[in-house]
Write an enzyme that holds these catalytic residues in place. Structure first.
Site, PDB file in Angstrom:
ATOM      1  N   GLN A   1      -8.245   5.622 -12.104  1.00 24.06           N
ATOM      2  CA  GLN A   1      -6.813   5.459 -11.808  1.00 24.06           C
ATOM      3  C   GLN A   1      -6.138   4.581 -12.870  1.00 24.06           C
ATOM      4  O   GLN A   1      -5.042   4.889 -13.352  1.00 24.06           O
ATOM      5  CB  GLN A   1      -6.678   4.825 -10.428  1.00 24.06           C
ATOM      6  CG  GLN A   1      -5.289   4.299 -10.096  1.00 24.06           C
ATOM      7  CD  GLN A   1      -5.205   3.838  -8.656  1.00 24.06           C
ATOM      8  OE1 GLN A   1      -5.162   4.679  -7.768  1.00 24.06           O
ATOM      9  NE2 GLN A   1      -5.183   2.543  -8.420  1.00 24.06           N
TER      10      GLN A   1
ATOM     11  N   MET B   1      -1.760   0.226  -1.032  1.00 25.67           N
ATOM     12  CA  MET B   1      -1.486   1.051   0.147  1.00 25.67           C
ATOM     13  C   MET B   1      -1.691   0.226   1.416  1.00 25.67           C
ATOM     14  O   MET B   1      -1.790   0.775   2.519  1.00 25.67           O
ATOM     15  CB  MET B   1      -2.391   2.286   0.156  1.00 25.67           C
ATOM     16  CG  MET B   1      -2.145   3.189  -1.060  1.00 25.67           C
ATOM     17  SD  MET B   1      -2.644   4.889  -0.800  1.00 25.67           S
ATOM     18  CE  MET B   1      -4.375   4.699  -0.465  1.00 25.67           C
ATOM     19  N   GLY B   2      -1.763  -1.088   1.280  1.00 27.59           N
ATOM     20  CA  GLY B   2      -1.876  -1.947   2.459  1.00 27.59           C
ATOM     21  C   GLY B   2      -3.293  -2.036   2.992  1.00 27.59           C
ATOM     22  O   GLY B   2      -4.251  -1.714   2.289  1.00 27.59           O
ATOM     23  N   ALA B   3      -3.419  -2.508   4.269  1.00 25.27           N
ATOM     24  CA  ALA B   3      -4.724  -2.842   4.862  1.00 25.27           C
ATOM     25  C   ALA B   3      -5.435  -3.784   3.885  1.00 25.27           C
ATOM     26  O   ALA B   3      -6.558  -3.535   3.434  1.00 25.27           O
ATOM     27  CB  ALA B   3      -5.557  -1.597   5.155  1.00 25.27           C
TER      28      ALA B   3
ATOM     29  N   GLY C   1      -6.746  -2.698  -9.824  1.00 24.14           N
ATOM     30  CA  GLY C   1      -8.161  -3.054  -9.719  1.00 24.14           C
ATOM     31  C   GLY C   1      -9.041  -2.115 -10.523  1.00 24.14           C
ATOM     32  O   GLY C   1      -8.800  -0.906 -10.571  1.00 24.14           O
ATOM     33  N   GLU C   2     -10.087  -2.676 -11.104  1.00 22.07           N
ATOM     34  CA  GLU C   2     -11.071  -1.844 -11.818  1.00 22.07           C
ATOM     35  C   GLU C   2     -11.938  -1.053 -10.841  1.00 22.07           C
ATOM     36  O   GLU C   2     -12.685  -0.178 -11.257  1.00 22.07           O
ATOM     37  CB  GLU C   2     -11.927  -2.728 -12.732  1.00 22.07           C
ATOM     38  CG  GLU C   2     -11.120  -3.296 -13.880  1.00 22.07           C
ATOM     39  CD  GLU C   2     -11.938  -4.160 -14.826  1.00 22.07           C
ATOM     40  OE1 GLU C   2     -13.121  -4.437 -14.511  1.00 22.07           O
ATOM     41  OE2 GLU C   2     -11.391  -4.559 -15.871  1.00 22.07           O
TER      42      GLU C   2
ATOM     43  N   HIS D   1      -7.441  -6.867  -2.915  1.00 22.58           N
ATOM     44  CA  HIS D   1      -5.990  -6.838  -3.142  1.00 22.58           C
ATOM     45  C   HIS D   1      -5.460  -8.260  -3.404  1.00 22.58           C
ATOM     46  O   HIS D   1      -4.644  -8.469  -4.301  1.00 22.58           O
ATOM     47  CB  HIS D   1      -5.262  -6.320  -1.900  1.00 22.58           C
ATOM     48  CG  HIS D   1      -5.596  -4.922  -1.497  1.00 22.58           C
ATOM     49  ND1 HIS D   1      -6.276  -4.623  -0.352  1.00 22.58           N
ATOM     50  CD2 HIS D   1      -5.314  -3.729  -2.079  1.00 22.58           C
ATOM     51  CE1 HIS D   1      -6.401  -3.315  -0.225  1.00 22.58           C
ATOM     52  NE2 HIS D   1      -5.835  -2.742  -1.270  1.00 22.58           N
TER      53      HIS D   1
ATOM     54  N   GLU E   1      -9.674  -9.010   0.366  1.00 27.36           N
ATOM     55  CA  GLU E   1      -9.811  -9.956  -0.749  1.00 27.36           C
ATOM     56  C   GLU E   1      -9.608  -9.299  -2.112  1.00 27.36           C
ATOM     57  O   GLU E   1      -9.146  -9.954  -3.044  1.00 27.36           O
ATOM     58  CB  GLU E   1     -11.212 -10.573  -0.735  1.00 27.36           C
ATOM     59  CG  GLU E   1     -11.343 -11.962  -0.200  1.00 27.36           C
ATOM     60  CD  GLU E   1     -10.257 -12.953  -0.593  1.00 27.36           C
ATOM     61  OE1 GLU E   1      -9.459 -13.311   0.315  1.00 27.36           O
ATOM     62  OE2 GLU E   1     -10.182 -13.394  -1.754  1.00 27.36           O
TER      63      GLU E   1
ATOM     64  N   ASP F   1     -10.828   1.141  -9.030  1.00 31.05           N
ATOM     65  CA  ASP F   1     -10.331   2.493  -9.283  1.00 31.05           C
ATOM     66  C   ASP F   1     -10.153   2.653 -10.792  1.00 31.05           C
ATOM     67  O   ASP F   1      -9.040   2.743 -11.303  1.00 31.05           O
ATOM     68  CB  ASP F   1      -9.013   2.705  -8.526  1.00 31.05           C
ATOM     69  CG  ASP F   1      -9.192   2.519  -7.033  1.00 31.05           C
ATOM     70  OD1 ASP F   1      -9.692   3.445  -6.388  1.00 31.05           O
ATOM     71  OD2 ASP F   1      -8.890   1.425  -6.524  1.00 31.05           O
TER      72      ASP F   1
HETATM   73  P1  AMP Z   1      -5.304   0.579  -2.660  1.00 35.78           P
HETATM   74  O1  AMP Z   1      -4.568  -0.158  -1.595  1.00 35.78           O
HETATM   75  O2  AMP Z   1      -6.676   1.018  -2.254  1.00 35.78           O
HETATM   76  O3  AMP Z   1      -4.471   1.667  -3.299  1.00 35.78           O
HETATM   77  O4  AMP Z   1      -5.570  -0.482  -3.802  1.00 35.78           O
HETATM   78  C1  AMP Z   1      -4.503  -1.178  -4.390  1.00 35.78           C
HETATM   79  C2  AMP Z   1      -4.989  -1.860  -5.627  1.00 35.78           C
HETATM   80  O5  AMP Z   1      -6.020  -2.779  -5.291  1.00 35.78           O
HETATM   81  C3  AMP Z   1      -5.584  -0.879  -6.650  1.00 35.78           C
HETATM   82  O6  AMP Z   1      -5.188  -1.277  -7.966  1.00 35.78           O
HETATM   83  C4  AMP Z   1      -7.053  -1.036  -6.429  1.00 35.78           C
HETATM   84  O7  AMP Z   1      -7.827  -0.720  -7.575  1.00 35.78           O
HETATM   85  C5  AMP Z   1      -7.139  -2.515  -6.110  1.00 35.78           C
HETATM   86  N1  AMP Z   1      -8.382  -2.791  -5.382  1.00 35.78           N
HETATM   87  C6  AMP Z   1      -8.807  -2.220  -4.233  1.00 35.78           C
HETATM   88  N2  AMP Z   1     -10.027  -2.673  -3.897  1.00 35.78           N
HETATM   89  C7  AMP Z   1     -10.398  -3.553  -4.872  1.00 35.78           C
HETATM   90  C8  AMP Z   1     -11.554  -4.343  -5.120  1.00 35.78           C
HETATM   91  N3  AMP Z   1     -12.590  -4.339  -4.294  1.00 35.78           N
HETATM   92  N4  AMP Z   1     -11.568  -5.115  -6.216  1.00 35.78           N
HETATM   93  C9  AMP Z   1     -10.516  -5.122  -7.088  1.00 35.78           C
HETATM   94  N5  AMP Z   1      -9.395  -4.392  -6.906  1.00 35.78           N
HETATM   95  C10 AMP Z   1      -9.335  -3.627  -5.826  1.00 35.78           C
END
Ligand code: AMP
Length: 282
Positions: free
Chosen positions: A152, A29-31, A146-147, A36, A34, A149
């Site tokens: 998810q 979802m952006g933003a 990512g683990e 991501h 490290e 989530d």
């Molecule tokens: P999001 O942008 O929050 O939807 O995350 C996108 C992907 O990045 C998802 O698969 C998350 O699980 C993964 N992600 C977000 N934060 C972390 C993190 N700290 N460590 C590993 N993966 C992450």
């Protein structure tokens, strides 16, 4: 790295990429942080081409959640992805993903229930729906999640099996370990909401989880260890706890007996910010 915002352009680009090697997808979802970028690096090491999607999916936000406030910084994200060697950025608008008349929702029972599914009704329907669409749009050979989530990831794996989504390899849906800040806090785009004081207090969450896991390893009763964990989190400055639970790492079923194969899951709120974390037992 090209950026595409329409399905037509995405299809043209991915058809070309796919012709010259394995294609990986990293949905976000952006933003970007490290966490991501670690997913992107892992994808780059395993596939010839990496497509990253940036889409703040309205369907996975509840009516009182932070959809409007969610950080959006496409230009900066673009630069970061370019530097990592991603091949293509897929950044559609909500109308491109859910055009007028859109009517389909994917709901994954079982693994979606409880934990974040209980506190965020409809959240995992939104996640499953958008990820299924992303798989169909990009048609990747593999995808990285990512683990952080964990639930998810379980929902997406269940959906892929249940809907017979086709990938060339059985382990095409890859989980990547949680990337943490120096003080142990799991990286998250939502950490940007924290004040300096809240950010300092937030580090107490993973520290308290590690203490609970150490106590369990020494034979503490689950209920006692979880109560102590909740109390530690609140004492550290968190305002409320959504859940503190041990669940089976694979099925996410609640644990009633021995702790083998279980994992610790926590969601807690500090100020208006909801933070989640999970860790294996040792
Ligand atoms: P999001 O942008 O929050 O939807 O995350 C996108 C992907 O990045 C998802 O698969 C998350 O699980 C993964 N992600 C977000 N934060 C972390 C993190 N700290 N460590 C590993 N993966 C992450």
């Amino acid at each position: 790295m090209k950026t595409v915002t329409t399905l037509e352009a995405l299809r043209a680009e991915t058809d070309q990429l796919r012709a010259s090697g394995r294609l990986a997808l990293v949905p976000t979802m952006g933003a970007l942080h490290e966490g991501h970028l670690t997913l992107v690096r892992k994808a780059c090491s395993e596939a010839r081409h990496v497509v990253v999607s940036i889409f703040v999916n309205p369907k996975q936000f509840g009516p009182n959640e932070d959809l409007d406030a969610y950080p959006r910084q496409l230009a900066r994200d673009r630069e970061l992805l370019e530097a990592e060697g991603a091949s293509l950025l897929w950044a559609p608008t909500p109308d491109e993903v859910y055009p007028a008349g859109y009517a389909t929702t994917i709901s994954v029972e079982g693994v979606s229930a409880g934990l974040c599914g209980a506190n965020r009704p409809g959240h995992f329907d939104g996640v499953a729906t958008v990820v299924c669409k992303l798989f169909n749009q990009v048609r990747p050979d593999m995808a990285f999640f990512g683990e952080k989530d964990w639930q998810q990831l379980a929902v997406i794996r269940r959906m892929a099996r249940d809907l017979d989504l086709q990938f060339p390899h059985a382990d095409a849906i890859r989980g990547v370990p949680i990337v943490r800040e120096g003080d142990g806090l799991a990286m998250s785009s939502r950490n940007a909401y924290l004040s300096v004081e809240q950010r300092r207090q937030a580090a107490a969450l993973p520290a308290a989880m590690r203490r609970a896991i150490a106590a369990l390893a020494k034979g503490a009763e689950s209920a006692t260890a979880l109560e102590q964990l909740s109390s530690d989190i609140l004492k550290a400055g968190f305002d409320s706890i959504d859940y503190v639970e041990l669940r089976d790492a694979e099925t996410l079923a609640p644990i009633h007996g021995p702790l083998d194969g279980s994992r610790l899951f926590v969601a807690a709120r500090i100020g208006g910010t909801r933070l989640i974390d999970n860790m294996p037992l040792v």
